[in-house]
Design a protein around this motif. Structure first.
Motif, PDB file in Angstrom:
ATOM      1  N   GLU A   1       0.812  -1.139   0.083  1.00 58.54           N
ATOM      2  CA  GLU A   1      -0.124   0.089  -0.163  1.00 58.54           C
ATOM      3  C   GLU A   1       0.869   1.401   0.048  1.00 58.54           C
ATOM      4  O   GLU A   1       0.776   2.188  -0.820  1.00 58.54           O
ATOM      5  N   LEU A   2       2.036   1.194   0.830  1.00 56.18           N
ATOM      6  CA  LEU A   2       2.804   2.538   0.880  1.00 56.18           C
ATOM      7  C   LEU A   2       3.399   2.635  -0.500  1.00 56.18           C
ATOM      8  O   LEU A   2       3.451   3.748  -0.791  1.00 56.18           O
ATOM      9  N   ILE A   3       4.034   1.694  -1.256  1.00 55.73           N
ATOM     10  CA  ILE A   3       4.530   1.692  -2.310  1.00 55.73           C
ATOM     11  C   ILE A   3       3.489   2.277  -3.381  1.00 55.73           C
ATOM     12  O   ILE A   3       3.894   3.368  -4.174  1.00 55.73           O
ATOM     13  N   ARG A   4       2.311   1.790  -3.297  1.00 57.98           N
ATOM     14  CA  ARG A   4       1.387   2.009  -4.304  1.00 57.98           C
ATOM     15  C   ARG A   4       0.991   3.631  -4.152  1.00 57.98           C
ATOM     16  O   ARG A   4       0.183   4.217  -5.051  1.00 57.98           O
ATOM     17  N   SER A   5       0.744   3.935  -2.846  1.00 57.58           N
ATOM     18  CA  SER A   5       0.276   5.399  -2.773  1.00 57.58           C
ATOM     19  C   SER A   5       1.341   6.381  -2.699  1.00 57.58           C
ATOM     20  O   SER A   5       0.939   7.602  -2.313  1.00 57.58           O
ATOM     21  N   THR A   6       2.527   6.158  -2.938  1.00 60.12           N
ATOM     22  CA  THR A   6       3.344   7.081  -3.067  1.00 60.12           C
ATOM     23  C   THR A   6       4.237   7.433  -4.225  1.00 60.12           C
ATOM     24  O   THR A   6       4.288   6.508  -5.049  1.00 60.12           O
ATOM     25  N   PRO A   7       4.563   8.642  -4.574  1.00 56.74           N
ATOM     26  CA  PRO A   7       5.162   8.782  -5.981  1.00 56.74           C
ATOM     27  C   PRO A   7       6.543   8.131  -6.211  1.00 56.74           C
ATOM     28  O   PRO A   7       7.053   7.952  -5.418  1.00 56.74           O
TER      29      PRO A   7
ATOM     30  N   GLN B   1      10.287   7.812  -4.562  1.00 58.08           N
ATOM     31  CA  GLN B   1      11.034   6.420  -4.376  1.00 58.08           C
ATOM     32  C   GLN B   1      12.441   6.434  -5.052  1.00 58.08           C
ATOM     33  O   GLN B   1      13.284   5.697  -4.521  1.00 58.08           O
TER      34      GLN B   1
ATOM     35  N   HIS C   1       8.526  -0.494  -7.316  1.00 54.92           N
ATOM     36  CA  HIS C   1       7.128   0.159  -7.531  1.00 54.92           C
ATOM     37  C   HIS C   1       6.238  -0.705  -8.095  1.00 54.92           C
ATOM     38  O   HIS C   1       5.015  -0.976  -8.035  1.00 54.92           O
TER      39      HIS C   1
ATOM     40  N   TYR D   1       2.612  -3.052  -7.767  1.00 53.79           N
ATOM     41  CA  TYR D   1       1.418  -3.074  -8.595  1.00 53.79           C
ATOM     42  C   TYR D   1       1.113  -4.463  -9.249  1.00 53.79           C
ATOM     43  O   TYR D   1       0.200  -4.895  -9.246  1.00 53.79           O
TER      44      TYR D   1
END
Lengths: 221, 223
Positions: B61-67, B71, B99, B103
């Motif tokens: 979730e963290l990876i998917r909701s940050t630009p 990263q 990233h 996904y």
């Protein structure tokens, strides 16, 4: 330097950046919604010319990178005499790009409204406009809101790119802090948390609430 | 009004062809990492060890909701703070692979969840091991519904490679910016980059949808 000290020194800059990120995000979302509805409807037009324009727009914006589009709008458009402030260029590029993705969601949702609804509206002798606004679009909205939830998160993430044309958003500020202090974990780590909190605890709940509100409104609670 | 200079386009063509190759390399390399990492992430979420499941879920979730851009910076700059210096290419591939791995793990999850429960029960009844169940029963059935999502993210990763230019990976965007700085010409380089992206991503999207149809047909899953 402890993390608390780091926040005391740089916290206000990051807060300013966060405010700008949120403003960019809101403006980009408005642009994206307008573009999506406009081009989504154009894609469904009976006129092949109108349909063609929308298809070309959508394919160009979905087929190239947001970063390319942002730089094109910011560096190339002024050569044609169209000078945009970096702030405007930023949210405009993000909105135009995400709007192209949104247009496909709009188109898909309108096509997913059952045929009977169109026929019933026709049988009731509604005008084209009234049929669209009062019957089709409200139902399409309920269908497309869940995928829009994902797209809105993409818009939030997309706004980070405006830092590359020097709009002083959160991304820009933490980059400056990183250059000045070399405290990369603290600077970038904090920004990661802020984006995460924005997405998870603000954007997503609002979209969920909107989904619930809309489905109640058309009696599908 | 500024005029378009064709001679500049021909002059720049070799550099851009080279850069396009690097863009494809970055996309391919990042995607290879993502395909494997996505599988690890989804399998970790399916274990019965709840702390791990929870941690991996939140990580995804963290990876998917940050630009992605953030990263990329994070991976590139955090290493040196601990004495681990990564080259732009290594850092870029790790960031983009991570990233898109997050996904893809969601795509795989959708695929695995689409396998009917009866298939799992039958595998259990036949006393197949977990590894065998996944390899011979679940994954072959989970793959076809996942192909469309995987294809979309392949095109997506390609379009996101320009973000690696910020840490100095010399792909298309980096080249265009360098040309702009040398010659003060922005129209041709940035337009060429856009055209190259279109010329690759549109046919790629078309081929992927053809491939998806072909897989469905060969597996007898015609809609």
């Amino acid at each position: 330097m402890t993390y608390i000290e780091f926040l005391q020194v740089h916290g206000s800059r990051m807060a300013d950046g966060t405010v700008l990120t949120v403003v960019q995000f809101l403006l980009a979302t408005v642009v994206a919604v307008v573009v999506a509805v406009l081009f989504g409807l154009m894609r469904l037009s009976r006129n092949p010319g109108v349909r063609g324009v929308a298809t070309v727009y959508i394919e160009i914006f979905r087929g190239t990178s947001l970063l390319v589009q942002l730089f094109w709008i910011f560096f190339v458009l002024p050569l044609f005499g169209l000078n945009l402030d970096k702030f405007v260029a930023g949210f405009l590029a993000v909105g135009l790009n995400m709007g192209a993705y949104g247009a496909e969601l709009v188109r898909g949702a309108i096509r997913a409204v059952p045929r009977g609804q169109w026929e019933a509206a026709l049988a009731l002798n509604m005008t084209d406009r009234k049929r669209m606004w009062r019957v089709i679009l409200p139902q399409a909205l309920v269908i497309m809101l869940p995928p829009w939830g994902n797209l809105v998160i993409e818009i939030l993430k997309g706004t980070a790119l405006v830092a590359l044309i020097s709009v002083a958003d959160l991304m820009f500020e933490v980059r400056q802090i990183n250059i000045a202090t070399f405290l990369s974990v603290q600077a970038f780590g904090t920004a990661l948390i802020v984006y995460y909190v924005l997405a998870r605890f603000f954007v997503t709940p609002v979209m969920r609430a909107l989904e619930r509100f809309m489905s109640r409104k058309i009696g599908r609670a | 009004m500024i005029e378009w200079r064709w001679h500049l386009v021909w002059e720049l063509a070799p550099r851009f062809v080279d850069a396009a190759g690097k863009t494809l390399l970055a996309a391919g390399g990042g995607y290879s990492i993502a395909v494997v990492l996505g599988l690890v992430l989804v399998l970790a979420q399916r274990t019965r060890f709840h702390p791990l499941t929870f941690a991996v879920r939140e990580f995804v979730e963290l990876i998917r909701s940050t630009p992605l851009l953030l990263q990329v910076f994070f991976v590139f700059y955090v290493g040196p703070q601990f004495g681990l210096v990564l080259s732009p290419w290594t850092a870029g591939l790790i960031a983009i692979g991570l990233h898109y791995g997050a996904y893809l793990s969601e795509v795989y999850r959708g695929g695995i969840e689409s396998v009917p429960a009866g298939q799992w029960e039958a595998a259990k009844a036949l006393n197949l091991s977990v590894v065998r169940t996944y390899r011979r029963i679940v994954i072959p059935q989970a793959l076809p519904p996942a192909i469309s999502g995987m294809g979309n993210y392949l095109v997506g990763i390609f379009k996101d490679t320009p973000m690696l230019s910020v840490i100095g990976v010399t792909e298309l965007m980096h080249t265009a910016t360098a040309v702009g700085a040398e010659s003060y010409r922005y129209l041709e380089p940035y337009t060429m980059v856009g055209a190259i992206f279109l010329a690759i991503s549109l046919p790629a999207a078309y081929l992927i949808s053809r491939f998806e149809k072909w897989v469905r047909r060969t597996l007898g899953m015609v809609k």
